[in-house]
Design a protein around this motif. Structure first.
Motif, PDB file in Angstrom:
ATOM      1  N   GLN A  41      -0.460 -16.567   8.913  1.00 36.03           N
ATOM      2  CA  GLN A  41      -0.436 -15.295   8.191  1.00 36.03           C
ATOM      3  C   GLN A  41       0.522 -15.359   7.013  1.00 36.03           C
ATOM      4  OE1 GLN A  41       0.480 -12.193  10.965  1.00 36.03           O
ATOM      5  NE2 GLN A  41      -1.461 -12.372  12.059  1.00 36.03           N
ATOM      6  N   PHE A  42       1.637 -16.039   7.194  1.00 40.71           N
ATOM      7  CA  PHE A  42       2.619 -16.198   6.120  1.00 40.71           C
ATOM      8  C   PHE A  42       1.982 -16.900   4.917  1.00 40.71           C
ATOM      9  CE2 PHE A  42       5.883 -18.832   4.035  1.00 40.71           C
ATOM     10  CZ  PHE A  42       6.798 -17.852   3.678  1.00 40.71           C
ATOM     11  N   ASN A  43       1.240 -17.973   5.169  1.00 41.57           N
ATOM     12  CA  ASN A  43       0.598 -18.714   4.091  1.00 41.57           C
ATOM     13  C   ASN A  43      -0.525 -17.909   3.450  1.00 41.57           C
ATOM     14  OD1 ASN A  43       2.240 -21.007   4.334  1.00 41.57           O
ATOM     15  ND2 ASN A  43       0.934 -21.881   5.931  1.00 41.57           N
ATOM     16  N   LEU A  44      -1.270 -17.149   4.280  1.00 41.96           N
ATOM     17  CA  LEU A  44      -2.327 -16.303   3.744  1.00 41.96           C
ATOM     18  C   LEU A  44      -1.745 -15.232   2.833  1.00 41.96           C
ATOM     19  CD1 LEU A  44      -5.248 -15.313   3.614  1.00 41.96           C
ATOM     20  CD2 LEU A  44      -4.824 -13.999   5.710  1.00 41.96           C
ATOM     21  N   ARG A  45      -0.649 -14.667   3.261  1.00 40.14           N
ATOM     22  CA  ARG A  45       0.031 -13.643   2.472  1.00 40.14           C
ATOM     23  C   ARG A  45       0.458 -14.191   1.113  1.00 40.14           C
ATOM     24  NH1 ARG A  45       5.253 -13.104   1.964  1.00 40.14           N
ATOM     25  NH2 ARG A  45       6.167 -11.130   1.370  1.00 40.14           N
ATOM     26  N   ASN A  46       1.020 -15.384   1.100  1.00 37.15           N
ATOM     27  CA  ASN A  46       1.445 -15.996  -0.154  1.00 37.15           C
ATOM     28  C   ASN A  46       0.263 -16.379  -1.034  1.00 37.15           C
ATOM     29  OD1 ASN A  46       4.449 -16.240  -0.227  1.00 37.15           O
ATOM     30  ND2 ASN A  46       4.109 -17.209   1.745  1.00 37.15           N
TER      31      ASN A  46
ATOM     32  N   ILE B 238     -11.478   4.069  14.189  1.00 39.20           N
ATOM     33  CA  ILE B 238     -11.750   3.262  15.377  1.00 39.20           C
ATOM     34  C   ILE B 238     -12.379   1.936  14.970  1.00 39.20           C
ATOM     35  CG2 ILE B 238     -13.039   3.102  17.541  1.00 39.20           C
ATOM     36  CD1 ILE B 238     -10.897   5.170  17.713  1.00 39.20           C
ATOM     37  N   ARG B 239     -11.801   0.841  15.444  1.00 40.19           N
ATOM     38  CA  ARG B 239     -12.381  -0.483  15.182  1.00 40.19           C
ATOM     39  C   ARG B 239     -12.479  -1.265  16.485  1.00 40.19           C
ATOM     40  NH1 ARG B 239     -10.853  -3.324   9.486  1.00 40.19           N
ATOM     41  NH2 ARG B 239     -10.829  -1.481   8.160  1.00 40.19           N
ATOM     42  N   ASP B 240     -13.427  -2.198  16.496  1.00 34.30           N
ATOM     43  CA  ASP B 240     -13.572  -3.052  17.669  1.00 34.30           C
ATOM     44  C   ASP B 240     -12.470  -4.113  17.669  1.00 34.30           C
ATOM     45  OD1 ASP B 240     -15.598  -3.725  19.928  1.00 34.30           O
ATOM     46  OD2 ASP B 240     -15.084  -5.664  19.034  1.00 34.30           O
ATOM     47  N   ARG B 241     -12.069  -4.535  18.858  1.00 33.95           N
ATOM     48  CA  ARG B 241     -11.000  -5.535  18.964  1.00 33.95           C
ATOM     49  C   ARG B 241     -11.338  -6.827  18.244  1.00 33.95           C
ATOM     50  NH1 ARG B 241      -6.864  -4.307  22.251  1.00 33.95           N
ATOM     51  NH2 ARG B 241      -7.139  -2.623  23.763  1.00 33.95           N
ATOM     52  N   SER B 242     -12.612  -7.117  18.106  1.00 34.65           N
ATOM     53  CA  SER B 242     -13.027  -8.340  17.417  1.00 34.65           C
ATOM     54  C   SER B 242     -12.656  -8.314  15.929  1.00 34.65           C
ATOM     55  CB  SER B 242     -14.538  -8.545  17.561  1.00 34.65           C
ATOM     56  OG  SER B 242     -15.246  -7.475  16.944  1.00 34.65           O
ATOM     57  N   GLU B 243     -12.338  -7.122  15.411  1.00 34.68           N
ATOM     58  CA  GLU B 243     -12.005  -6.977  13.991  1.00 34.68           C
ATOM     59  C   GLU B 243     -10.502  -7.026  13.719  1.00 34.68           C
ATOM     60  OE1 GLU B 243     -14.411  -3.903  11.850  1.00 34.68           O
ATOM     61  OE2 GLU B 243     -14.919  -3.291  13.901  1.00 34.68           O
ATOM     62  N   MET B 244      -9.700  -7.249  14.747  1.00 33.88           N
ATOM     63  CA  MET B 244      -8.247  -7.185  14.583  1.00 33.88           C
ATOM     64  C   MET B 244      -7.733  -8.188  13.556  1.00 33.88           C
ATOM     65  SD  MET B 244      -6.697  -6.445  18.403  1.00 33.88           S
ATOM     66  CE  MET B 244      -5.025  -6.310  17.783  1.00 33.88           C
ATOM     67  N   ASN B 245      -8.211  -9.414  13.620  1.00 40.88           N
ATOM     68  CA  ASN B 245      -7.727 -10.443  12.689  1.00 40.88           C
ATOM     69  C   ASN B 245      -8.097 -10.118  11.249  1.00 40.88           C
ATOM     70  OD1 ASN B 245      -6.484 -12.016  14.631  1.00 40.88           O
ATOM     71  ND2 ASN B 245      -8.313 -13.247  15.016  1.00 40.88           N
ATOM     72  N   SER B 246      -9.334  -9.659  11.034  1.00 38.35           N
ATOM     73  CA  SER B 246      -9.757  -9.325   9.672  1.00 38.35           C
ATOM     74  C   SER B 246      -8.961  -8.137   9.141  1.00 38.35           C
ATOM     75  CB  SER B 246     -11.260  -9.018   9.635  1.00 38.35           C
ATOM     76  OG  SER B 246     -11.573  -7.900  10.447  1.00 38.35           O
ATOM     77  N   TYR B 247      -8.619  -7.184  10.039  1.00 39.84           N
ATOM     78  CA  TYR B 247      -7.828  -6.028   9.619  1.00 39.84           C
ATOM     79  C   TYR B 247      -6.426  -6.463   9.197  1.00 39.84           C
ATOM     80  CZ  TYR B 247      -5.150  -1.715   9.810  1.00 39.84           C
ATOM     81  OH  TYR B 247      -4.312  -0.674   9.492  1.00 39.84           O
ATOM     82  N   ARG B 248      -5.819  -7.361   9.976  1.00 41.55           N
ATOM     83  CA  ARG B 248      -4.500  -7.870   9.612  1.00 41.55           C
ATOM     84  C   ARG B 248      -4.536  -8.523   8.229  1.00 41.55           C
ATOM     85  NH1 ARG B 248      -4.035  -9.778  15.295  1.00 41.55           N
ATOM     86  NH2 ARG B 248      -2.662  -8.325  16.385  1.00 41.55           N
ATOM     87  N   ASN B 249      -5.612  -9.265   7.972  1.00 45.27           N
ATOM     88  CA  ASN B 249      -5.739  -9.921   6.670  1.00 45.27           C
ATOM     89  C   ASN B 249      -5.851  -8.895   5.540  1.00 45.27           C
ATOM     90  OD1 ASN B 249      -5.649 -12.396   7.900  1.00 45.27           O
ATOM     91  ND2 ASN B 249      -7.870 -12.686   7.950  1.00 45.27           N
TER      92      ASN B 249
ATOM     93  N   VAL C 144      -2.363  -7.645   4.858  1.00 44.21           N
ATOM     94  CA  VAL C 144      -1.608  -8.658   4.117  1.00 44.21           C
ATOM     95  C   VAL C 144      -1.955  -8.585   2.637  1.00 44.21           C
ATOM     96  CG1 VAL C 144      -1.317 -11.140   3.750  1.00 44.21           C
ATOM     97  CG2 VAL C 144      -1.315 -10.231   6.060  1.00 44.21           C
ATOM     98  N   ALA C 145      -3.248  -8.423   2.339  1.00 41.15           N
ATOM     99  CA  ALA C 145      -3.694  -8.341   0.954  1.00 41.15           C
ATOM    100  C   ALA C 145      -3.149  -7.093   0.274  1.00 41.15           C
ATOM    101  CB  ALA C 145      -5.218  -8.342   0.888  1.00 41.15           C
ATOM    102  N   LYS C 146      -3.140  -5.958   1.002  1.00 44.38           N
ATOM    103  CA  LYS C 146      -2.641  -4.710   0.416  1.00 44.38           C
ATOM    104  C   LYS C 146      -1.173  -4.813   0.051  1.00 44.38           C
ATOM    105  CE  LYS C 146      -5.880  -1.376   2.398  1.00 44.38           C
ATOM    106  NZ  LYS C 146      -6.034  -0.198   3.282  1.00 44.38           N
ATOM    107  N   ILE C 147      -0.403  -5.479   0.916  1.00 46.96           N
ATOM    108  CA  ILE C 147       1.021  -5.655   0.649  1.00 46.96           C
ATOM    109  C   ILE C 147       1.232  -6.409  -0.650  1.00 46.96           C
ATOM    110  CG2 ILE C 147       3.092  -6.879   1.477  1.00 46.96           C
ATOM    111  CD1 ILE C 147       2.168  -6.143   4.326  1.00 46.96           C
ATOM    112  N   SER C 148       0.285  -7.307  -0.963  1.00 51.10           N
ATOM    113  CA  SER C 148       0.406  -8.128  -2.155  1.00 51.10           C
ATOM    114  C   SER C 148       0.082  -7.360  -3.441  1.00 51.10           C
ATOM    115  CB  SER C 148      -0.558  -9.326  -2.054  1.00 51.10           C
ATOM    116  OG  SER C 148      -0.367 -10.024  -0.863  1.00 51.10           O
ATOM    117  N   ASN C 149      -0.514  -6.184  -3.311  1.00 51.72           N
ATOM    118  CA  ASN C 149      -1.063  -5.511  -4.483  1.00 51.72           C
ATOM    119  C   ASN C 149      -0.036  -4.745  -5.309  1.00 51.72           C
ATOM    120  OD1 ASN C 149      -3.538  -6.580  -4.087  1.00 51.72           O
ATOM    121  ND2 ASN C 149      -4.507  -4.717  -3.359  1.00 51.72           N
ATOM    122  N   TYR C 150       1.172  -5.260  -5.405  1.00 50.58           N
ATOM    123  CA  TYR C 150       2.172  -4.748  -6.336  1.00 50.58           C
ATOM    124  C   TYR C 150       2.737  -5.954  -7.070  1.00 50.58           C
ATOM    125  CZ  TYR C 150       1.762  -0.542  -3.549  1.00 50.58           C
ATOM    126  OH  TYR C 150       1.253   0.545  -2.906  1.00 50.58           O
ATOM    127  N   CYS C 151       2.692  -5.929  -8.385  1.00 46.30           N
ATOM    128  CA  CYS C 151       3.119  -7.101  -9.151  1.00 46.30           C
ATOM    129  C   CYS C 151       4.588  -7.443  -8.881  1.00 46.30           C
ATOM    130  CB  CYS C 151       2.951  -6.833 -10.646  1.00 46.30           C
ATOM    131  SG  CYS C 151       1.215  -6.724 -11.154  1.00 46.30           S
TER     132      CYS C 151
END
Length: 310
Positions: free
Chosen positions: A130-135, A284-295, A298-305
């Protein structure tokens, strides 16, 4: 067992409070000068300040420091800084252009992030993946940021003082080790917007893209500076001028095993039940979507220059 654990926690909390009560409390301003408690409280209530507390064996140290500042470098300071940066980055345009300096006190590799980290609001990253994906998300977004700020004739620099095992290979931007900025940033991370004449805005709080765009689109900052001085002298609680921004109402995301519910009505009933408990807007989301939601997060956090979160 639960009762015994609760008793232990209460004893521990009582001992901690007792130990704190024997310590001397001191109150400091941003320059580590002693200030009265009343002044400290006033500053903590103002949106311009952020307050923190540290302790040692004998003291409880309460510090109030400014998150936002307007100021101006002297002609000599402005010239020296620009010459230094132009040589360091091999870019003569830095001698006369508007500059945005995104500064980090310390670049942290994944294994150097404290357990109680605030790097990403305490939620991410929890794994090195997740750290690398975030970067990677930040790296990709930097392309947009560069275009956004260059359209306002500004040059963006990313600087740091110390590198603690940060090895991510950025493709869209570079980090430069610059010790000369320590006196400006007071050993903290932040963002500096520097006009060609040496006038600057220092942000060591939450930085929105609109702050930078507003200041770079018009070099006449008199109105903003007057708002700042008024907020500073009157310890204003409510944000004024371009400091104002609307917080979007966040939704509460609940993960369930949808296969355990026979139909959509049952899911709707679950939503209503949760709302009645004060959960607000529910997704409401299915548990199978947890990883995609985390991603996504992570992307939203990045959306500030120029967010302090990186």
């Amino acid at each position: 067992m639960k009762t015994k654990l609760l008793f232990i926690l209460l004893v521990f909390a009582s001992l901690k409070l007792a130990s704190q009560s024997t310590k001397t409390r001191i109150y400091l301003d941003k320059d580590n000068n002693l200030i009265p408690m009343v002044e400290y409280v006033q500053k903590c209530n103002s949106f311009l300040y952020k307050c923190s507390q540290k302790e040692n064996d004998s003291l409880l140290i309460n510090t109030a420091f400014l998150q936002f500042q307007f100021g101006k470098l002297s002609i000599k300071e402005n010239s020296q800084l620009r010459k230094y940066l132009a040589k360091k980055m091999n870019n003569k345009n830095l001698l006369n252009a508007a500059i945005i300096i995104n500064h980090k006190k310390e670049l942290l590799g994944f294994h150097k992030i404290p357990v109680n980290d605030t790097l990403t609001h305490g939620r991410f990253p929890t794994t090195e993946e997740q750290f690398n994906l975030r970067n990677l998300n930040i790296d990709n977004y930097k392309k947009k940021c560069s275009a956004l700020m260059s359209s306002n004739n500004a040059i963006t620099l990313n600087t740091y003082i110390k590198n603690s095992e940060y090895t991510f290979n950025n493709k869209s931007y570079n980090w430069y080790k610059v010790n000369m900025l320590a006196s400006i940033f007071k050993n903290k991370s932040g963002v500096l917007i520097l006009k060609p004449d040496g006038e600057y805005f220092l942000n060591q709080g939450f930085m929105l893209n609109d702050y930078a765009k507003t200041l770079l689109s018009n070099y006449d900052w008199k109105q903003h500076i007057n708002h700042y001085k008024n907020a500073l002298s009157n310890y204003l609680k409510k944000r004024t001028s371009f400091y104002k921004f609307e917080r979007k109402r966040q939704s509460s995301v609940i993960f369930i095993n949808k296969k355990d519910f026979r139909n959509k009505n049952q899911i709707s009933q679950l939503k209503e039940s949760l709302r009645s408990q004060g959960k607000g807007n529910i997704v409401i989301r299915d548990r199978s979507e947890m990883n995609s939601y985390r991603n996504e997060m992570v992307a939203k956090i990045s959306n500030y220059c120029y967010s302090k979160s990186y």
